[in-house]
Structures are given as C-alpha cells and as structure tokens.
Design a protein around this motif. Sequence first.
Motif, mmCIF file in Angstrom:
data_model
loop_
_atom_site.group_PDB
_atom_site.id
_atom_site.type_symbol
_atom_site.label_atom_id
_atom_site.label_comp_id
_atom_site.label_asym_id
_atom_site.label_seq_id
_atom_site.Cartn_x
_atom_site.Cartn_y
_atom_site.Cartn_z
ATOM 1 N N PRO A 74 0.697 -1.185 0.085
ATOM 2 C CA PRO A 74 0.052 0.140 0.020
ATOM 3 C C PRO A 74 0.824 1.035 0.010
ATOM 4 O O PRO A 74 1.579 1.437 0.820
ATOM 5 N N ASP A 75 0.988 2.053 -1.027
ATOM 6 C CA ASP A 75 1.385 3.196 -1.109
ATOM 7 C C ASP A 75 0.552 4.429 -0.959
ATOM 8 O O ASP A 75 1.196 5.491 -1.478
ATOM 9 N N GLN A 76 -0.459 4.249 -0.360
ATOM 10 C CA GLN A 76 -1.362 5.278 -0.123
ATOM 11 C C GLN A 76 -1.452 5.660 1.299
ATOM 12 O O GLN A 76 -1.491 4.698 2.227
ATOM 13 N N THR A 77 -1.694 6.936 1.596
ATOM 14 C CA THR A 77 -1.901 7.305 3.132
ATOM 15 C C THR A 77 -3.409 7.229 3.385
ATOM 16 O O THR A 77 -4.397 7.111 2.461
ATOM 17 N N VAL A 78 -3.449 7.224 4.704
ATOM 18 C CA VAL A 78 -5.165 7.138 5.113
ATOM 19 C C VAL A 78 -5.798 8.276 4.610
ATOM 20 O O VAL A 78 -7.003 8.180 4.226
ATOM 21 N N GLU A 79 -5.274 9.516 4.419
ATOM 22 C CA GLU A 79 -6.235 10.533 4.260
ATOM 23 C C GLU A 79 -6.475 10.385 2.674
ATOM 24 O O GLU A 79 -7.440 10.530 2.313
ATOM 25 N N GLU A 80 -5.537 9.969 1.581
ATOM 26 C CA GLU A 80 -5.847 9.601 0.435
ATOM 27 C C GLU A 80 -6.804 8.555 0.174
ATOM 28 O O GLU A 80 -7.788 8.429 -0.508
ATOM 29 N N ALA A 81 -6.738 7.383 1.036
ATOM 30 C CA ALA A 81 -7.738 6.446 1.205
ATOM 31 C C ALA A 81 -9.130 6.908 1.768
ATOM 32 O O ALA A 81 -10.210 6.650 0.742
ATOM 33 N N GLU A 82 -9.188 7.810 2.526
ATOM 34 C CA GLU A 82 -10.395 8.474 2.935
ATOM 35 C C GLU A 82 -11.012 9.438 1.837
ATOM 36 O O GLU A 82 -12.168 9.520 1.530
ATOM 37 N N GLU A 110 -16.831 -4.315 -14.298
ATOM 38 C CA GLU A 110 -16.987 -3.258 -13.308
ATOM 39 C C GLU A 110 -16.806 -3.454 -11.787
ATOM 40 O O GLU A 110 -16.110 -2.764 -10.862
ATOM 41 N N LEU A 111 -17.563 -4.435 -11.582
ATOM 42 C CA LEU A 111 -17.389 -4.968 -9.994
ATOM 43 C C LEU A 111 -16.086 -5.374 -9.833
ATOM 44 O O LEU A 111 -15.723 -4.936 -8.526
ATOM 45 N N ARG A 112 -15.268 -6.104 -10.412
ATOM 46 C CA ARG A 112 -13.840 -6.351 -10.216
ATOM 47 C C ARG A 112 -13.061 -4.969 -10.024
ATOM 48 O O ARG A 112 -12.256 -4.925 -9.070
ATOM 49 N N LYS A 113 -13.192 -4.128 -11.118
ATOM 50 C CA LYS A 113 -12.389 -3.048 -10.892
ATOM 51 C C LYS A 113 -12.633 -2.072 -9.809
ATOM 52 O O LYS A 113 -11.625 -1.782 -9.159
ATOM 53 N N SER A 114 -13.870 -1.766 -9.570
ATOM 54 C CA SER A 114 -14.565 -0.985 -8.489
ATOM 55 C C SER A 114 -14.023 -1.686 -7.068
ATOM 56 O O SER A 114 -13.715 -0.937 -6.126
ATOM 57 N N ALA A 115 -14.368 -2.830 -7.063
ATOM 58 C CA ALA A 115 -13.981 -3.666 -5.905
ATOM 59 C C ALA A 115 -12.391 -3.599 -5.405
ATOM 60 O O ALA A 115 -12.022 -3.340 -4.298
ATOM 61 N N SER A 116 -11.608 -3.641 -6.434
ATOM 62 C CA SER A 116 -10.265 -3.682 -6.136
ATOM 63 C C SER A 116 -9.690 -2.422 -5.434
ATOM 64 O O SER A 116 -8.949 -2.397 -4.620
ATOM 65 N N TYR A 117 -10.103 -1.242 -6.014
ATOM 66 C CA TYR A 117 -9.774 0.015 -5.584
ATOM 67 C C TYR A 117 -10.447 0.187 -4.161
ATOM 68 O O TYR A 117 -9.572 0.715 -3.167
ATOM 69 N N LEU A 118 -11.639 -0.103 -3.927
ATOM 70 C CA LEU A 118 -12.315 -0.017 -2.616
ATOM 71 C C LEU A 118 -11.686 -0.982 -1.508
ATOM 72 O O LEU A 118 -11.480 -0.371 -0.406
ATOM 73 N N LYS A 119 -11.031 -2.029 -2.123
ATOM 74 C CA LYS A 119 -10.613 -2.981 -1.006
ATOM 75 C C LYS A 119 -9.291 -2.507 -0.675
ATOM 76 O O LYS A 119 -8.846 -2.431 0.544
ATOM 77 N N GLN A 120 -8.413 -1.494 -1.529
ATOM 78 C CA GLN A 120 -7.211 -1.063 -1.069
ATOM 79 C C GLN A 120 -7.363 0.113 0.087
ATOM 80 O O GLN A 120 -6.838 0.335 0.811
ATOM 81 N N ASP A 121 -8.605 0.847 -0.459
ATOM 82 C CA ASP A 121 -8.811 1.977 0.438
ATOM 83 C C ASP A 121 -9.427 1.495 1.479
ATOM 84 O O ASP A 121 -8.948 2.138 2.719
ATOM 85 N N ILE A 122 -10.383 0.646 1.829
ATOM 86 C CA ILE A 122 -10.638 0.092 3.268
ATOM 87 C C ILE A 122 -9.302 -0.473 3.961
ATOM 88 O O ILE A 122 -9.378 -0.100 5.194
ATOM 89 N N TYR A 123 -8.741 -1.262 3.421
ATOM 90 C CA TYR A 123 -7.453 -1.982 4.123
ATOM 91 C C TYR A 123 -6.694 -0.832 4.647
ATOM 92 O O TYR A 123 -6.272 -0.983 5.683
ATOM 93 N N THR A 124 -6.437 0.324 3.789
ATOM 94 C CA THR A 124 -5.389 1.181 4.413
ATOM 95 C C THR A 124 -6.070 2.002 5.564
ATOM 96 O O THR A 124 -5.323 2.244 6.535
ATOM 97 N N ILE A 125 -7.484 2.343 5.438
ATOM 98 C CA ILE A 125 -8.056 2.910 6.435
ATOM 99 C C ILE A 125 -8.231 2.074 7.653
ATOM 100 O O ILE A 125 -7.776 2.402 8.889
#
Length: 182
Positions: A74-82, A110-125
């Motif tokens: 994960p190369d994203q910060t919590v703020e970027e994920a939020e 579309e489900l796979r694409k959006s879920a992969s980004y959402l998964k990363q966001d939630i994991y980072t948070i």
Amino acid sequence: MSATNTYMLTCSCAKYPNENHMKVTKPNSKHTHVTRRKASSLIFLLVSSPIPFHAQPAYATESSFLEMFRMTVPDQTVEEAENGIREHATSLVQVKRLLETESWKEAQKELRKSASYLKQDIYTIIQGKPGDERAQLRNLYTKLFNGVTGLDYAARDKDVPRVWILYEDIVVTLDDILSRVL
C-alpha cells in the motif's frame, strides 16, 4: 587424499552392456543416479513450460510497475484512502444499472475494477485505526468482499434472485463500513 573425500566412478557397462551411463557415488552416503531418461524428461519439462514469448520487448514503466504491486504494497496514506473511498464505493453501488439490464460480463468487469480499488482504500483505513476498532472493521471487510465475490459468481451463473440478495447485502455492509470509517 582420504577415501571419504573422493568420489568413485562406477561404470555399469559390465552389468548392462547396452547402456552407456555412469553412476557417481560417494562412500557412506546416499547417492543420486541420473539416467539419460530422467535428464531428458527434465529438459522436456523445462523446455515445454508455459513461458510467455513476445516478439517485442516489454518495457515496464514506473506506473505499470506500481499498479502491479498496488494490492501488496500500500503506497497510499490514510487521507488519500479516505478521499477515494466515497468515489470507489459509489462506483461499486452503480453496478446495479448493469445488473438491471442483465449485462453480466460488463457488470463483472466493473464489479472487479471498483472492488479492487475499494478494497485497497478500506484496508489502508483499517490499518490506520486503533487496535480495538480493527477487529470489527476486518469482519465487515471480509463480509463485504465475500459478498462481492459471491455476486461475481452469481452474475457469471446469471442467477438473478441470488444477484439481488447479494447486492442488497453488499449495500448494507458498505453503508455500515462507511459509517464507521468516515
């Protein structure tokens, strides 16, 4: 030189006159006997392995390299994920229009694409939350993405009743997660 440090070569020509292979043995130890049949089988397996061949060389750019490892590093910060979680959650919920028109393949993509980004966001948070909050969020995280996987399979099987049950569960779980993390 001592006898234990030297290798002995034993020709098997006396026992098997039609075979031209040698045994390499080491005194007082297990030995490996490689015949031409074993060696040729190994070479055949190596040569016939599915190694991709491309006529033109592939050049990895920095962005493609980072996209390859997005889920593991994960190369994203919590703020970027939020900041990104609302957009990715909205795109996950908008799969509904594709499900209503029964565009199964497009809905799955579309489900796979959006879920992969959402998964990363939630994991980072979740990683940025205190330890006592993580357990509940991980359970919701697991429930949400197990539902996404189930919806993917239901769309593949064109199981309309199951698609709508899973979709509703995903929306409820997503609302619960968003209320806890934002």
